[in-house]
Design an enzyme around this catalytic site. Structure first.
Site, PDB file in Angstrom:
ATOM      1  N   CYS A   1       3.241   2.302  12.920  1.00  0.00           N
ATOM      2  CA  CYS A   1       2.308   2.387  11.788  1.00  0.00           C
ATOM      3  C   CYS A   1       1.415   1.153  11.726  1.00  0.00           C
ATOM      4  CB  CYS A   1       3.079   2.549  10.482  1.00  0.00           C
ATOM      5  SG  CYS A   1       3.863   4.171  10.299  1.00  0.00           S
TER       6      CYS A   1
ATOM      7  N   CYS B   1      -8.081  -8.649  21.329  1.00  0.00           N
ATOM      8  CA  CYS B   1      -7.759  -7.478  20.502  1.00  0.00           C
ATOM      9  C   CYS B   1      -7.206  -7.998  19.178  1.00  0.00           C
ATOM     10  CB  CYS B   1      -6.768  -6.552  21.208  1.00  0.00           C
ATOM     11  SG  CYS B   1      -5.167  -7.305  21.566  1.00  0.00           S
TER      12      CYS B   1
ATOM     13  N   GLN C   1       0.824  -1.215   0.000  1.00  0.00           N
ATOM     14  CA  GLN C   1       0.000   0.000   0.000  1.00  0.00           C
ATOM     15  C   GLN C   1       0.855   1.260   0.000  1.00  0.00           C
ATOM     16  OE1 GLN C   1       0.191   1.302   3.348  1.00  0.00           O
ATOM     17  NE2 GLN C   1      -1.542   2.694   3.603  1.00  0.00           N
TER      18      GLN C   1
END
Length: 390
Positions: free
Chosen positions: A195, A349, A79
């Site tokens: 990130c 999570c 990406q």
């Protein structure tokens, strides 16, 4: 070799054609192009920042480029890491980068270092290069790059990115500040998300990486005004640039040797604390969670502590979203208590770290629970491949 013997540097006929748009620039010209050909640049990392940086340095005619990276290309890299392609997924990034560089400029010498930069190898790696470019994404390596540049007297072209924001500057150049003037002390581990945790606009590293490439070329040419002493801040979401002045701190400790930067940044201490915390928490595997969900029992409640936009991407059936941020602030604790109401609490999570943190906070509030090891990532890989990985 920022001041090479230009009489020894010659351009081929093909290079005159290739660099014709440089040659007609008075600020570059034949002398400048020879300087670029004679120059050597070492890039630490070939990810989001390293990708555009390497592409443009190769296209500009840098004669020798070194690349330090030990990672392989992952699909999630594509990406933003535009030097890599789909066919290179699972293969070493440095090999992918070299192949692409030689597609752009076959005459560029590419040195590959498939290793993790460390205090043991940094000085030796930096020594043969004129400029070091930091394309890394973690604090220990940034401090290591900075200190090694100081000890070897190399310019450090710095960039960093997160979500929609980036910054760039030049450290350790012509008496200017270094990274320790910007960050005298590292932030506590986990305070600044990576990130991978916080996300990043794919276009953002293109902007910052090209700025780093521009500064590198200017240093080699000896032209223009560099970002030394200026921190350039870029807000992509609002399309704004601004600057902060940086000055050397006269009280800054003298860098005499390379140290253990993981220790300096508190990583082992944080990992030990996290490990100790986890040993006191009850845990279950995704296989055990699947059995429980399939059993039809209703004596438990499954809480998802990821962010709402993550919950939209992928979810485990029956999980109730209460983000970790709400639990940290307090209101989420009351929500969990109301939901539990005598039932067994299970928390998950993305990979298990945030849920462990949530359970530690809940324990202090008197609420016990079980952590799902590996989180929804393990669920996707081992239980239900139709759940997207991100």
């Amino acid at each position: 070799m920022l001041n090479p013997n230009l009489d020894e540097i010659q351009l081929t006929k093909e290079e005159y054609e290739r660099y014709s748009r440089h040659l007609i620039l008075p600020e570059v010209g034949l002398e400048g192009q020879k300087r670029l050909k004679a120059a050597s640049v070492l890039c630490i990392g070939t990810g989001g920042l390293g990708s555009p940086l390497l592409l443009y340095l190769a296209a500009a005619g840098i004669g020798r480029i070194g690349i330090v990276d030990f990672d392989v290309v992952d699909r999630s890299n594509l990406q933003r890491q535009v030097i890599h392609g789909t066919s290179w997924v699972g293969k070493p990034k440095i090999e992918s980068a070299k192949a692409r560089i030689h597609e752009i400029n076959p005459a560029c010498q590419v040195d590959l270092y498939n290793l993790r930069l460390s205090s043991e190898n940094a000085l030796q790696l930096f020594e043969p290069y004129d400029v070091i470019v930091d394309g890394t994404d973690n604090f220990p390596t940034r401090y290591l790059v900075n200190d090694a540049c100081v000890l070897t007297n190399k310019p450090n072209v710095y960039g960093s990115i997160f979500r929609f924001e980036g910054q760039a500057t030049v450290f350790n150049y012509e008496g200017g500040p270094n990274y320790r003037d910007l960050y005298p002390e590292p932030p506590p581990p986990g305070m600044v998300p990576s990130c991978a945790e916080g996300g990043v606009l794919g276009i953002l590293p293109g902007i910052i990486g090209v700025i780093q490439a521009t500064e590198t070329v200017k240093i080699i040419l000896g032209k223009g005004t560099t970002l030394s002493g200026r921190l350039l801040l870029y807000d992509a979401l609002n399309m704004k640039f601004r600057e902060l002045k940086l000055r050397p701190n006269p009280e800054r400790p003298v860098i005499e040797k390379l140290i253990d930067y993981e220790q300096f940044c508190g990583i082992p201490q944080a990992q030990a604390q996290e490990a100790a915390q986890r040993t006191t928490l009850a845990e279950m595997s995704v296989q055990e969670l699947k059995q429980l969900l399939d059993s039809g029992k209703d004596d438990f409640v499954l809480i998802d502590v990821r962010n709402p936009h993550e919950y939209e991407i992928a979810r485990i059936p029956g999980a109730v979203l209460i983000p970790l941020a709400e639990i940290e602030r307090g209101p989420g604790i009351d929500k969990v208590r109301e939901l539990v109401n005598g039932h067994h609490l299970i928390v998950h999570c993305k990979m298990g770290a945030r849920s462990a943190k949530a359970l530690a906070i809940l324990r202090e509030a008197g609420i016990e629970g079980t952590n799902v090891v590996g989180g929804i990532t393990a669920w996707s890989r081992d239980i239900d491949p139709s759940v997207p990985e991100y």
